[in-house]
Design an enzyme around this catalytic site. Structure first.
Site, short mmCIF file in Angstrom:
data_model
loop_
_atom_site.label_atom_id
_atom_site.label_comp_id
_atom_site.label_asym_id
_atom_site.label_seq_id
_atom_site.Cartn_x
_atom_site.Cartn_y
_atom_site.Cartn_z
N LEU A 10 0.84 -1.20 0.00
CA LEU A 10 0.00 0.00 0.00
C LEU A 10 0.87 1.25 0.00
CD1 LEU A 10 -2.72 -1.08 2.59
CD2 LEU A 10 -2.61 -1.48 0.12
N ALA A 11 0.74 2.02 -1.06
CA ALA A 11 1.63 3.18 -1.19
C ALA A 11 0.94 4.35 -1.89
CB ALA A 11 2.89 2.77 -1.95
N ARG A 17 1.45 14.10 7.03
CA ARG A 17 2.25 14.47 8.20
C ARG A 17 3.73 14.70 7.87
NH1 ARG A 17 -0.30 9.56 11.62
NH2 ARG A 17 -0.70 8.90 9.48
N LYS A 355 39.71 13.70 -12.46
CA LYS A 355 38.49 13.33 -13.21
C LYS A 355 38.95 12.59 -14.46
CE LYS A 355 36.89 14.99 -16.62
NZ LYS A 355 36.52 15.75 -17.80
N TYR A 370 45.17 19.66 -10.34
CA TYR A 370 44.01 19.18 -11.08
C TYR A 370 44.46 18.26 -12.20
CZ TYR A 370 40.07 18.79 -14.19
OH TYR A 370 39.08 18.27 -14.98
C1 UD1 Z 1 -2.63 1.87 9.55
C2 UD1 Z 1 -3.63 0.92 10.21
C3 UD1 Z 1 -3.33 0.85 11.71
C4 UD1 Z 1 -1.91 0.41 11.91
C5 UD1 Z 1 -0.93 1.30 11.15
C6 UD1 Z 1 0.45 0.68 11.19
C7 UD1 Z 1 -5.74 1.01 8.96
C8 UD1 Z 1 -7.11 1.55 8.94
N1 UD1 Z 1 -4.98 1.37 10.00
O1 UD1 Z 1 -2.88 3.16 10.12
O2 UD1 Z 1 -4.21 -0.06 12.34
O3 UD1 Z 1 -1.60 0.42 13.31
O4 UD1 Z 1 -1.32 1.41 9.77
O5 UD1 Z 1 1.43 1.51 10.63
O6 UD1 Z 1 -5.37 0.24 8.08
N2 UD1 Z 1 -2.82 3.91 1.98
C9 UD1 Z 1 -3.26 3.76 0.69
N3 UD1 Z 1 -4.50 4.19 0.36
C10 UD1 Z 1 -5.35 4.72 1.27
C11 UD1 Z 1 -4.88 4.88 2.60
C12 UD1 Z 1 -3.63 4.44 2.92
O7 UD1 Z 1 -2.52 3.26 -0.17
O8 UD1 Z 1 -6.47 5.08 0.88
C13 UD1 Z 1 -1.45 3.46 2.32
C14 UD1 Z 1 -0.56 4.60 2.78
O9 UD1 Z 1 0.14 5.15 1.69
C15 UD1 Z 1 0.36 3.90 3.77
C16 UD1 Z 1 -0.46 2.74 4.29
O10 UD1 Z 1 -1.52 2.56 3.39
O11 UD1 Z 1 1.52 3.40 3.12
C17 UD1 Z 1 -1.01 3.00 5.69
O12 UD1 Z 1 -1.84 4.16 5.65
P1 UD1 Z 1 -1.84 5.24 6.80
O13 UD1 Z 1 -2.80 6.30 6.44
O14 UD1 Z 1 -0.45 5.65 7.12
O15 UD1 Z 1 -2.46 4.38 7.99
P2 UD1 Z 1 -2.24 4.55 9.55
O16 UD1 Z 1 -3.10 5.65 10.04
O17 UD1 Z 1 -0.81 4.59 9.85
CA CA Z 2 1.09 4.83 8.67
#
Ligand code: UD1
Ligand code: CA
Length: 467
Positions: A10-11, A17, A355, A370
């Site tokens: 997931l990215a 933040r 170089k 140089y």
């Molecule tokens: C998430 C978890 C939380 C866990 C934490 C661990 C959920 C609801 N919560 O929270 O329980 O403790 O990770 O680090 O899953 N992302 C997407 N698409 C979206 C939202 C997020 O790709 O629509 C990706 C973000 O880029 C990130 C990852 O998912 O890489 C986690 O998302 P983030 O919003 O950071 O979740 P947390 O609030 O940290």
């Molecule tokens: Ca996170």
């Protein structure tokens, strides 16, 4: 590679933040973007098809992995939550069965051993869902693991949705899961977004498993550093420190002396031989390979270099894409630019810049010089202040210096020019023509001494003459 294990990373999130123009997962972390760490972990765990879910600056993420044929990308147009993100990846997984490993692009410190352990546990237990968890002294911001009286996980509650009692739970969700594909696909279809953030939470698949009477198990990791999520730049710096310390500890166990690991910056890709000592402030980057018995001095920056055995790189030296053979010595404060090759026993001293320069065995350029586009033979002495004038404003030209040549101080070699073996270039000479072997080249205005000139000048101008 086990084909029944696929992965989703997931990215897609922006990473608000981070307060950055750059999407969070592309922030550099010890030599590669943050997202490359979980990608590597998925590969090391033996995942077959790996789908990366991108969104914000998705093009930049795709571009970084342009050569990776083992990855597929899907775009999550709107970031509606982690559950929605996984749902976006489902068609690209091209499977209806097997196990799906879900990793977060912002959890970079996970070790591949830990991940393999989790996958083994998932398979041996026959669980439908396995969640990686850890206990944290300060669980703020993480989803909390809610267990029933018998210790079974019944759901995960996000910080923003948790009751005061739930907030006291110190076991947190790492955001890393093994899930059986048929259940995952079905559970994703049933997700709702009636929560504090109005998002489709992936974490809700745990309660969905519980509701169906399916087995959901925790895999508790002792080292909470491993599952630290990087949400801001404070955590980014902490993650960098953890990775660097791991790298230093591995190298030290393999026989490298590192004076102060907390102040040493070695990319995990760098290799270093035994009995080499690395001093504080050294930055060793990229594909650098350092041999045995070397000394890498304080504040050196070494990128993509190959260094032989018993080489000394003294303080403040910067070198890039260069090759240094055994027992050469470089610095302090030398600058070796790409294409430099120093043969064995070469000495390059302070404020020398090179170089595209090949310097033959035993040759020396000890100060203020140089050497660009230069081919220098063996046992050559390059005097202080020597300059290869390699650029005529339009093109670069080469300087060739034969074996055993002595170049005096303050010499300019106007390229293209060749100096034959054992020639001697007198101090202050501007070499514009080839010098034959064994010849003396000298170009100086004859010196004139005007007796008493200084005194007379001082008297004439009313200044007091110096004795
Ligand atoms: C998430 C978890 C939380 C866990 C934490 C661990 C959920 C609801 N919560 O929270 O329980 O403790 O990770 O680090 O899953 N992302 C997407 N698409 C979206 C939202 C997020 O790709 O629509 C990706 C973000 O880029 C990130 C990852 O998912 O890489 C986690 O998302 P983030 O919003 O950071 O979740 P947390 O609030 O940290
Ligand atoms: Ca996170």
């Amino acid at each position: 590679m086990s084909s029944d294990l696929s992965a989703v990373i997931l990215a897609a999130g922006k990473g608000t933040r981070m307060k950055s123009e750059l999407v969070k997962v592309m922030h550099p972390l010890e030599g590669q973007p943050m997202v490359a760490w979980p990608v590597d972990a998925a590969r090391a765990a033996g995942a077959g098809r790996t789908v990366v879910v991108v969104g914000h600056q998705g093009e930049a993420v795709r571009e970084h992995f342009v050569d990776a044929t083992d990855l597929a990308f899907v775009t999550q147009e709107e970031q509606l939550g982690t559950g929605h993100a996984v749902a976006c990846a489902v068609p690209a997984l091209e499977t209806a069965g097997g196990t799906v490993l879900i990793l977060c692009g912002d959890v970079p410190l996970l070790r591949s051993d830990t991940l393999r352990g989790m996958i083994d546990l998932h398979r041996e237990s026959g669980a439908t869902v396995t969640v990686l968890t850890t206990r944290m002294a300060d669980p703020t911001g993480y989803g909390r693991i809610i267990r029933d009286a018998t210790g079974r996980i019944v759901r995960i509650v996000e910080q923003k949705d948790a009751s005061p009692a739930e907030l006291t739970v110190d076991e947190v969700n790492a955001g890393i899961y093994c899930v059986e594909a048929p259940f995952l696909f079905e559970a994703l279809r049933g997700l709702e977004n009636d929560n504090a953030q109005g998002e489709y939470y992936l974490t809700d698949i745990v309660a969905a498993a519980e509701a169906r009477g399916l087995d959901c198990r925790p895999c508790l990791v002792d080292d909470s550093d491993e599952v630290m999520g990087v949400n801001d730049r404070v955590q980014l710096a902490r993650a960098g420190a953890v990775i660097r310390l791991r790298t230093c500890e591995r190298l030290m166990r393999d026989g490298v002396t590192i004076i102060d690991p907390a102040a040493t910056y070695i990319d995990p890709t760098v290799a270093i031989g035994r009995d080499t000592t690395v001093h504080p402030g050294a930055c060793l980057r990229g594909t650098t390979v350092v041999g045995a018995g070397c000394i890498i001095g304080p504040g050196t920056v070494i990128t993509d270099c190959r260094i032989g055995d018993r080489v000394e790189v003294k303080a403040g030296t910067v070198m890039e894409s260069s090759v240094i053979h055994d027992e050469a010595a470089v610095g302090p404060m030398a600058h070796l630019r790409p294409g430099t090759e120093l043969m064995a026993h070469v000495k390059i001293g302070n404020f020398v810049e090179t170089k595209k320069a090949r310097v033959g065995e035993g040759s020396k350029a000890s100060h203020l010089t140089y050497l660009g586009d230069a081919e220098i033979g063996r046992d050559v002495n390059i005097g202080c202040g020597t300059i290869t004038c390699n650029y005529d404003g339009i093109k670069k030209h080469c300087t060739v210096i034969g074996d055993g040549v002595f170049v005096g101080s303050d010499v300019q070699l106007v390229a293209p020019v060749t100096v034959g073996n054992n020639a001697l270039i007198a101090a202050g000479t501007t070499v514009t023509k080839d010098v034959p072997p064994d010849a003396l080249a000298i170009s100086r205005t004859p010196q004139v001494n005007k007796e008493g000139w200084v005194k007379k000048k001082a008297q004439g101008s009313g200044l007091k003459a110096q004795d």
